[in-house]
Design a protein around this motif. Structure first.
Motif, PDB file in Angstrom:
ATOM      1  N   VAL A 108      36.022  31.032  45.747  1.00 55.22           N
ATOM      2  CA  VAL A 108      34.703  30.409  45.689  1.00 55.22           C
ATOM      3  C   VAL A 108      33.591  31.451  45.685  1.00 55.22           C
ATOM      4  N   PHE A 109      33.861  32.600  46.282  1.00 64.61           N
ATOM      5  CA  PHE A 109      32.868  33.681  46.327  1.00 64.61           C
ATOM      6  C   PHE A 109      32.395  34.068  44.926  1.00 64.61           C
ATOM      7  N   CYS A 110      33.267  33.876  43.941  1.00 66.60           N
ATOM      8  CA  CYS A 110      32.929  34.240  42.562  1.00 66.60           C
ATOM      9  C   CYS A 110      31.828  33.363  41.987  1.00 66.60           C
ATOM     10  N   PHE A 111      31.676  32.143  42.526  1.00 67.31           N
ATOM     11  CA  PHE A 111      30.754  31.188  41.934  1.00 67.31           C
ATOM     12  C   PHE A 111      29.591  30.817  42.853  1.00 67.31           C
ATOM     13  N   GLY A 263      35.238  40.792  52.669  1.00 67.57           N
ATOM     14  CA  GLY A 263      34.830  42.164  52.419  1.00 67.57           C
ATOM     15  C   GLY A 263      35.215  42.674  51.046  1.00 67.57           C
ATOM     16  N   LEU A 264      36.408  42.337  50.591  1.00 69.61           N
ATOM     17  CA  LEU A 264      36.863  42.805  49.288  1.00 69.61           C
ATOM     18  C   LEU A 264      35.967  42.276  48.174  1.00 69.61           C
ATOM     19  N   MET A 265      35.662  40.983  48.225  1.00 68.77           N
ATOM     20  CA  MET A 265      34.822  40.386  47.193  1.00 68.77           C
ATOM     21  C   MET A 265      33.370  40.845  47.313  1.00 68.77           C
ATOM     22  N   GLN A 266      32.931  41.151  48.533  1.00 69.01           N
ATOM     23  CA  GLN A 266      31.587  41.703  48.710  1.00 69.01           C
ATOM     24  C   GLN A 266      31.465  43.046  47.983  1.00 69.01           C
ATOM     25  N   GLY A 267      32.482  43.883  48.150  1.00 69.57           N
ATOM     26  CA  GLY A 267      32.474  45.175  47.488  1.00 69.57           C
ATOM     27  C   GLY A 267      32.520  45.053  45.980  1.00 69.57           C
ATOM     28  N   ILE A 268      33.345  44.136  45.488  1.00 69.84           N
ATOM     29  CA  ILE A 268      33.459  43.932  44.040  1.00 69.84           C
ATOM     30  C   ILE A 268      32.156  43.388  43.469  1.00 69.84           C
ATOM     31  N   LYS A 269      31.519  42.469  44.193  1.00 70.86           N
ATOM     32  CA  LYS A 269      30.262  41.892  43.705  1.00 70.86           C
ATOM     33  C   LYS A 269      29.169  42.955  43.609  1.00 70.86           C
ATOM     34  N   ALA A 270      29.036  43.750  44.665  1.00 70.63           N
ATOM     35  CA  ALA A 270      28.017  44.801  44.664  1.00 70.63           C
ATOM     36  C   ALA A 270      28.264  45.802  43.538  1.00 70.63           C
ATOM     37  N   THR A 271      29.534  46.121  43.320  1.00 74.18           N
ATOM     38  CA  THR A 271      29.872  47.078  42.264  1.00 74.18           C
ATOM     39  C   THR A 271      29.611  46.500  40.887  1.00 74.18           C
ATOM     40  N   LEU A 281      33.874  40.202  38.835  1.00 77.54           N
ATOM     41  CA  LEU A 281      34.048  39.366  40.026  1.00 77.54           C
ATOM     42  C   LEU A 281      35.009  38.202  39.783  1.00 77.54           C
ATOM     43  N   PRO A 282      34.816  37.384  38.723  1.00 75.05           N
ATOM     44  CA  PRO A 282      35.774  36.290  38.502  1.00 75.05           C
ATOM     45  C   PRO A 282      37.176  36.780  38.172  1.00 75.05           C
TER      46      PRO A 282
END
Length: 465
Positions: A108-111, A263-271, A281-282
């Motif tokens: 869900v973090f992706c959307f 945390g993993l998705m936070q890092g990917i989103k920021a990157t 991200l998706p």
């Protein structure tokens, strides 16, 4: 088995890597920053190697179906064997909601980032996914095996390589590391502060599963030589990837900002925002979600079959719930009962202070119920060495010192990890210390008492009949 069909070192290494590695551990350990490197090494030496070597000998000496239950039963009798199996299955009841929370938060973090921290949504959707997987396993559909295989590839190899590649590219293009790895003092764990090392119990749990893969030690071409070598290589590969993944996440996201769940998705989103890669991200979310589905699916039935083996002697839970489906030949009733219990703990997110608090509580309960059987197993190994010294084992821990040292180190490491579970991590607001400790200790005691009461009732009933 002929040598042409026997397993080699590479086969066992790959099997261990697929069975044990989990990218969700990167988020769990990332808050430690540079100190996590030392802690990963401690966890590997303290648990991974002793666990693998002990399980390797026990699985070749007692290769019957039932695994750890059989080993504990042979060492300490049927009552302790049953309790071991019951607690092992109980750990799965906490383990599944934990994985499902990670799955839904990641996906869900992706959307919608806010929806990823919505306790009601995550709890209800987790229930729906688990009932769907339970239905598939009840039907015994063959393609569920494909979920496991796809999960191993997409959920471990692909996201792990993406994360590491991103970190390398980030540094190579002149972006600064988001976590300080340059200060020597940051590499030293603050072992004088319990709250800063409490996560080591979770790090040890990252190596859980080694009691499964060593069961094929007897199928090695040369067990006495190849199996120890494969364990050494496995430990280097697995610990190395865990370290690289943790460092990579710290490169992309400050350690202080890393959430243990997202945390993993936070890092990917920021990157993805900084590098202009909106598709990243998706893609990452989809691959990780597939991996978690495969991991859940692979654990759904196995522990229940082990419980059925443990139940066969005294019919502790009765023959009814252990019956196989007349059409699909699967433990449908037991799977359904498991789904009901998992649903209850999925709903526990509603009353938690936060998603992170719910996730850590489930992690602690899972580790507690999972590690108590480990304590029994390590102690049982020493007892079986005395009780059955001449039992044929195609693999034996070499020497005179190592057969005593390795299980002793493993036992003390697990005991230390269990103690740490009762210290709430400082990075998460868990509320009252007394309430937290009652939740963890009370949960473990209740499940142990239930298992023992069921056993004693079955024994009395059998004596009367």
């Amino acid at each position: 088995m002929s040598d042409s069909k026997a397993l080699g070192v590479r086969d066992i290494v790959l099997m261990n890597v697929v069975a044990i590695l989990s990218v969700r551990q990167f988020s769990t350990v990332a808050p430690y920053g540079a100190a996590s490197m030392i802690l990963w090494g401690i966890a590997a030496v303290g648990l991974f190697i002793p666990l693998a070597m002990v399980c390797g000998e026990l699985s070749t000496g007692w290769p019957e179906e039932g695994g750890i239950f059989v080993w504990v039963r042979e060492a300490f009798g049927p009552r302790m064997g049953w309790l071991c199996a019951f607690l092992f299955l109980s750990s799965c009841v906490f383990f599944f909601p934990m994985l499902l929370q990670f799955l839904m938060t990641t996906l869900v973090f992706c959307f919608d980032e806010s929806l990823a921290f919505n306790k009601v949504f995550v709890g209800l959707s987790s229930m729906g996914i688990f009932w769907g997987l339970t239905g598939l396993n009840i039907r015994g559909i063959e393609w569920t095996r494909k979920i496991n295989n796809m999960g191993a590839l997409c959920g471990v190899i692909v996201p792990g390589m993406i994360l590491i590649s991103l970190a390398v590219y980030w540094v190579a293009t002149g972006h600064p590391m988001q976590t300080d790895y340059h200060t020597p003092g940051n590499w030293v764990p603050q072992i004088n502060n319990w709250t800063t090392i409490v996560f080591i119990s979770s790090m040890m749990f990252a190596f859980a599963g080694m009691e499964v893969s060593p069961m094929i030690a007897g199928r090695c071409k040369n067990p006495q030589k190849d199996f120890p070598r494969s364990i050494l290589i496995s430990s280097i590969v697995i610990v190395g990837i865990y370290m690289l993944g943790t460092v990579s996440l710290n490169v992309l996201l400050p350690a202080d900002d890393a959430d243990i769940l997202a945390g993993l998705m936070q890092g990917i989103k920021a990157t993805s925002v900084t590098l202009g890669m909106p598709w990243l991200l998706p893609l990452m979310g989809a691959t990780i979600a597939m991996g978690v589905l495969g991991q859940i699916n692979s654990w759904l039935v196995g522990p229940i079959y082990m419980l059925n083996v443990a139940n066969a002697e005294y019919q502790v839970i009765g023959a009814g719930i252990a019956q196989l489906h007349p059409r699909y030949n699967t433990p449908a009733k037991a799977l359904t009962a498991q789904a009901v219990l998992v649903s209850i703990f999925c709903l526990s997110t509603f009353v938690s202070r936060s998603m992170a608090a719910a996730y850590w509580t489930l992690t602690a309960l899972t580790t507690l119920c999972y590690f108590i059987p480990y304590l029994m197993m390590f102690a049982g190994f020493l007892r079986l060495r005395v009780k059955h010294p001449d039992r044929k084992r195609s693999f034996r821990i070499p020497g005179r010192v190592l057969p005593v040292l390795l299980p002793s180190v493993g036992f003390l490491s697990v005991l230390f990890a269990v103690v740490l579970l009762f210290v709430p991590p400082k990075e998460i607001e868990m509320g009252s210390l007394v309430v937290y400790e009652l939740q963890i200790g009370g949960g473990g005691i209740i499940f142990a008492l239930v298992g023992d009461l069921l056993y004693r009732r079955a024994v009395k009933k059998r004596h009367k009949s």
